[in-house]
Enzyme design. Structure first.
Site, PDB file in Angstrom:
ATOM      1  N   ARG A 295     -11.064  38.466  50.013  1.00 27.58           N
ATOM      2  CA  ARG A 295     -11.507  38.895  51.349  1.00 27.58           C
ATOM      3  C   ARG A 295     -10.348  39.439  52.163  1.00 27.58           C
ATOM      4  O   ARG A 295     -10.478  40.452  52.851  1.00 27.58           O
ATOM      5  CB  ARG A 295     -12.196  37.727  52.077  1.00 27.58           C
ATOM      6  CG  ARG A 295     -13.574  37.490  51.537  1.00 27.58           C
ATOM      7  CD  ARG A 295     -14.296  36.280  52.102  1.00 27.58           C
ATOM      8  NE  ARG A 295     -15.657  36.272  51.560  1.00 27.58           N
ATOM      9  CZ  ARG A 295     -16.601  35.411  51.889  1.00 27.58           C
ATOM     10  NH1 ARG A 295     -16.351  34.452  52.762  1.00 27.58           N
ATOM     11  NH2 ARG A 295     -17.801  35.496  51.343  1.00 27.58           N
ATOM     12  N   TYR A 439     -18.711  44.592  50.235  1.00 28.58           N
ATOM     13  CA  TYR A 439     -18.436  43.647  49.138  1.00 28.58           C
ATOM     14  C   TYR A 439     -17.558  42.461  49.554  1.00 28.58           C
ATOM     15  O   TYR A 439     -17.005  42.453  50.631  1.00 28.58           O
ATOM     16  CB  TYR A 439     -17.982  44.336  47.855  1.00 28.58           C
ATOM     17  CG  TYR A 439     -16.742  45.191  47.781  1.00 28.58           C
ATOM     18  CD1 TYR A 439     -15.752  45.195  48.744  1.00 28.58           C
ATOM     19  CD2 TYR A 439     -16.562  46.013  46.655  1.00 28.58           C
ATOM     20  CE1 TYR A 439     -14.635  45.983  48.595  1.00 28.58           C
ATOM     21  CE2 TYR A 439     -15.442  46.805  46.504  1.00 28.58           C
ATOM     22  CZ  TYR A 439     -14.477  46.784  47.479  1.00 28.58           C
ATOM     23  OH  TYR A 439     -13.373  47.559  47.329  1.00 28.58           O
ATOM     24  N   GLU A 440     -17.522  41.471  48.706  1.00 29.59           N
ATOM     25  CA  GLU A 440     -16.882  40.173  49.031  1.00 29.59           C
ATOM     26  C   GLU A 440     -17.510  39.511  50.243  1.00 29.59           C
ATOM     27  O   GLU A 440     -16.820  38.859  51.033  1.00 29.59           O
ATOM     28  CB  GLU A 440     -15.369  40.338  49.251  1.00 29.59           C
ATOM     29  CG  GLU A 440     -14.611  40.937  48.102  1.00 29.59           C
ATOM     30  CD  GLU A 440     -14.790  40.182  46.807  1.00 29.59           C
ATOM     31  OE1 GLU A 440     -15.091  38.978  46.848  1.00 29.59           O
ATOM     32  OE2 GLU A 440     -14.651  40.816  45.745  1.00 29.59           O
ATOM     33  N   GLY A 441     -18.814  39.633  50.379  1.00 29.15           N
ATOM     34  CA  GLY A 441     -19.511  39.084  51.544  1.00 29.15           C
ATOM     35  C   GLY A 441     -19.596  40.155  52.615  1.00 29.15           C
ATOM     36  O   GLY A 441     -18.560  40.581  53.134  1.00 29.15           O
ATOM     37  N   GLN A 446     -19.440  37.480  56.970  1.00 32.27           N
ATOM     38  CA  GLN A 446     -18.141  37.029  57.498  1.00 32.27           C
ATOM     39  C   GLN A 446     -18.308  36.450  58.905  1.00 32.27           C
ATOM     40  O   GLN A 446     -17.710  35.434  59.243  1.00 32.27           O
ATOM     41  CB  GLN A 446     -17.150  38.208  57.566  1.00 32.27           C
ATOM     42  CG  GLN A 446     -16.912  38.925  56.254  1.00 32.27           C
ATOM     43  CD  GLN A 446     -16.381  38.038  55.154  1.00 32.27           C
ATOM     44  OE1 GLN A 446     -15.555  37.154  55.425  1.00 32.27           O
ATOM     45  NE2 GLN A 446     -16.864  38.233  53.947  1.00 32.27           N
TER      46      GLN A 446
END
Lengths: 596, 596
Positions: A295, A439-441, A446
């Site tokens: 992240r 991506y990555e949440g 977040q």
């Protein structure tokens, strides 16, 4: 043609002058990280990026990856570039020397990462994932697994991939269906289908180490029944040489908006051999070690593209002659003035500049905390540093990628129609930057992480790692003659952040939808205040140094001018965000679901 | 797969209920435009879009246009679709019956345009340009030219194209180099190179009528030496049949971020025969007739894509199961809740909805003014209507396209990773929407037009066409029980608009850079207030009608809920914009040009 030149002067400013690189050498394991060493590393990284990676950025975008019968080919030049990359030791610069890494601090590594992202985002994704996998394995794998896999991954001859998403689950990993069946020898057979696996298959490395989320036979349902497995493409023999192919197959790649040089793979696991990483049913914990690292790196992607777009926009704004300055011709000898004379072009350039340098400074602060977490001898310091990185991770990820996309789009706007066509490479920045918000949440996830997990953690303890230094700083500098015009708006914005925090804590406790409905605005508000704090501190250093700076005085003048722009023109957004937050959830949740 | 269904209910609301379609029939030439006729046209347009045009949108994006030896081929299906389009009389629905048009009012045509943009933006560009060329010719060409060219253009067998840009000039058309040499027969020979010519060459029509900016031999330099010429691809014979090929050649097409189904051509004119449109050296005046029409249409493109993205996002948010509602499972029988339960997803959907419906309402108001300009018998009414469209044109162009791009991007965000890949068509909306912020004058140029030309015109007279009705409305409704919670924030925002207007008028008079540095924020502030006014008026209608509305009550409830969302969550942005405006130009212009 894209233009990019590593912003080394500003990177050194952030590292040495703003956050003070001297501290690094006082930490265990970093004794040899001198300013000279750091500068040499940054210089070399800059060369690698400008000479090897950036020249491939546009051609890779146009060519893309190709898929045929389970094989993925990366764009022309990537194999050779990757070879140069790992031969230079770049893959392991931030890894533990115990596994062959160079043990450089995150404070340096994040700047190298930024350059990679500016020069060739798609290329950097594969090594970025290898590093994330390294982090998860280092933290949670058995010594045996670590010794068998980490050295090759650190060297870069083997890469890492993160296999989380399945067709029916992305954000909600509790829905994972991939199964893991224990074998007599302590290994597992993994079966299931994964999608959106970046660099899940490629032709750069001789092996690919997949970290796969799957369920054990007796696992509880939902997120508490997920375990993490290491599943290599080729099973290594005892001597480390490659053994037989494992039951891991890429069944296709996605056509997507951008990052064409990075493959996005559909992966099929059919009774593939794997090993458990960490404890059974505690896979998410281990996966988060990887995800948190990723992240922060994705945030850096936003910054890297914002910087590349800024530089290109400045170059074009100086060179493109169009119209006359509103106050009269600045270059009467030319057919028109360069567009940099126009206030609206300035607005865009200054905005991009203020975002980029602000994010670089804030990223540097977080990187420093990562170094303290890892290397400080004092447990209290380590804990505070960990609090701070936990708090800031969702902010760095979401804010930097939102601003990076905005900057890429603004850079394109400076080019006008020439930005929309392929040639200058501006539209590629916009397409590439867009994925980082997802991506990555997703950035919405977040924001929920921030309000739902990070704010309430330990009765708000994480918050103190940010609030206390900012309050102390405002207090100390309030009457500083140079700084007071900057401190005043910072103080006001910080006040709004305090109010918003209290509002969410109080209302969210009674009704979690209240926190959810305010989350995105709150994250942005928090992030803008954090950048504001960075800008005042940067101006502080600049005021102090400009007098005796000689030729470098201009650098400090630019810092001061950009700080003022941020405070005058960008920080006022805080008023809008606080206005929206305090309106509460009613309007957001008021429309019946059927009426959309 | 993209999903799109024409928002006919909302269109009828805007046309009949909000702005009152009865007025139209009182205008000369529009006596037969009954509500029934209007609804039938909208229904048929909706069918055309969903059955013929929208199904080609994604395939056209993937295939793109191709170029070979001067010939451009549009994507598969476009030829047949275009044939259906012109056979249905759609090309001329808003054109004068004198030239074969159907004479429908702009109030209806803008809604048809919106549907075209939602369903297949790239397809709509060519007919949109034909219409713009029609407007310029109708206003400025000689009767002879009009009679020779307009009927075929209205029918759609000939198309129009706008040839302004050259490699060295886009915004600054004073730099045009293309030359026009008068001939003995009253025609001209045109020579020069143009770039970025949308639909400059295509295989849909048998002839293409280029409107070309060029310089006469004795022309003064700069913008006052530009003349406009009509230059057909094929020279028509006296009987209207196609004659010889003219010296007009497409030498290439651009590879670009989006609108792949529309060719963007490099055009070479080599002693091409053309005829002057309007007076010598007054070409910009005639071109602006075309550009103003196009600018409103480009605004509609933003709205059309915002609507398409909204509908797709809603469909996905209902269907995608992921996570549980923060307040507890809403569908415990399913593996997860649909993501529409999540407040942050709601935030995105409500934002898109509030932007789209607000823009549709404001666009309807401007379209009504276009109809009054054209058809009202009272000169005072015509003048006021013209003032209003002059004022609102840059706002519609820039605001609608900014919001359209934001909505497309937000729609993609709702899809997460599935939005970034090609399949669902969401990333196409983002790519297609991006151009609208650039062409027909970048949004920064629109902002300068607003502060530099529209505000000061006739001592601020244009402004009154907006300020007076808003003030009167606020005054009249201030104590309305239902509306007062909406009127209060509108009044506050309108107050900020008044302050900002005074600020710019005063400071900009002394220093034009002050106006330039505030222009973009001012346009947005103005636009957000205008949407706010539309939202209160829509809520007003909804409150009035919901009681007796039966099944339709839900429609009015949704209006009221969305109005509240706009006021609570989106209008607060005004505070940020006013904050940035009042800071003045110092920070924007403070950094020395060499220090960027």
């Amino acid at each position: 043609m894209q233009v990019y030149s590593p912003p080394l002067r500003d990177m050194r400013f952030v590292l040495h002058e703003l956050h003070g690189s001297d501290v690094l050498r006082t930490l265990e394991g970093l004794e040899e990280v001198t300013p000279d060493l750091i500068d040499a590393v940054l210089d070399e990284a800059g060369k690698l990026v400008t000479e090897v990676l950036a020249p491939l950025n546009q051609s890779a975008d146009q060519e893309g990856c190709t898929y045929e019968n389970g094989v993925v080919r990366t764009p022309k030049g990537f194999k050779e570039a990757y070879k140069t990359f790992i031969e230079g030791g770049w893959n392991g610069i931030a890894c533990d020397p115990q596994y062959g890494g160079q043990g450089l601090p995150a404070s340096v590594n994040k700047l190298v990462e930024e350059m990679l992202c500016s020069g060739n985002l798609a290329f950097g994704i594969c090594p970025g994932l290898t590093h994330g996998a390294y982090e998860a394995l280092k933290a949670y794998a058995s010594d045996d697994l670590k010794n068998r896999f980490l050295p090759k991954m650190v060297e870069g001859v083997w890469s890492g991939a993160m296999c989380l998403t399945e067709p029916q689950c992305g954000t909600d990993l509790g829905l994972v269906r991939t199964r893991a069946v224990p074998q007599a020898d302590g290994s597992y057979k993994i079966t299931g289908n994964k999608i959106f696996i970046s660099a899940g298959e490629q032709d750069l490395t001789e092996n690919i180490i997949h970290l796969v989320l799957a369920r054990l036979p007796d696992a509880p349902s939902g997120i508490k029944g997920i375990s993490l497995f290491l599943v290599p493409k080729f099973l290594p023999k005892d001597d480390g040489a490659l053994g037989p192919r494992n039951g891991v197959l890429c069944t296709g790649i996605e056509h997507k908006m951008g990052i064409h040089g990075s493959s996005t793979c559909q992966m099929s696991f059919e009774e593939a051999t794997g090993w458990l990483v960490g404890e059974p049913n505690r896979g998410m914990r281990a996966m988060f070690a990887m995800m948190n690292s990723e992240r922060l790196s994705v945030g850096t992607q936003g910054l890297g593209l914002g910087e590349a777009a800024y530089q290109a926009a400045v170059a074009y704004a100086r060179e493109r002659l169009q119209g006359r300055a509103l106050t009269g011709a600045k270059h009467p000898d030319k057919p028109a003035d360069p567009i940099i004379v126009h206030p609206d072009v300035r607005r865009m350039l200054m905005t991009m500049r203020a975002y980029n340098e602000g994010c670089r400074a804030l990223g540097g602060w977080v990187a420093r905390a990562l170094d303290l977490m890892e290397h400080a001898s004092d447990p209290q310091t380590r804990r505070q540093a960990e609090d701070f990185t936990s708090l800031m991770t969702p902010i760095v990820k979401a804010l930097f990628t939102d601003l990076g996309f905005a900057s890429a789009s603004m850079g394109m706007q400076v080019y006008g129609g020439h930005g929309y066509i392929r040639d200058h490479g501006m539209e590629q920045y916009v397409r590439d930057a867009r994925i980082a918000m997802i991506y990555e949440g997703t950035n919405g996830v977040q924001a929920l992480d921030l309000v739902g997990r990070k704010l309430p953690a330990h009765m708000g303890r994480y918050l103190r790692s940010f609030f206390h230094p900012v309050l102390a700083y405002i207090d100390a500098k309030m009457d500083d003659e140079n700084l007071s015009p900057l401190i005043a708006p910072l103080g006001k914005a910080f006040g709004a952040l305090q109010l918003a925090t209290a509002h969410i804590a109080e209302k969210g406790l009674r009704d979690p939808d209240e926190a959810g409905a305010a989350a995105t605005e709150y994250l942005r508000l928090f992030g803008l205040v954090a950048l504001g704090y960075m800008w005042v501190r940067m101006a502080d250093v600049a005021y102090e140094k400009r007098a005796g700076a000689g030729d470098d005085a201009a650098f400090y003048e630019a810092k001061i001018a950009t700080a003022r722009f941020y405070m005058d023109k960008l920080l006022p957004e805080v008023a809008a965000l606080w206005g929206a937050i305090k309106a509460g959830k009613a309007a957001t949740m008021g429309l019946d679901e059927t009426l959309f």
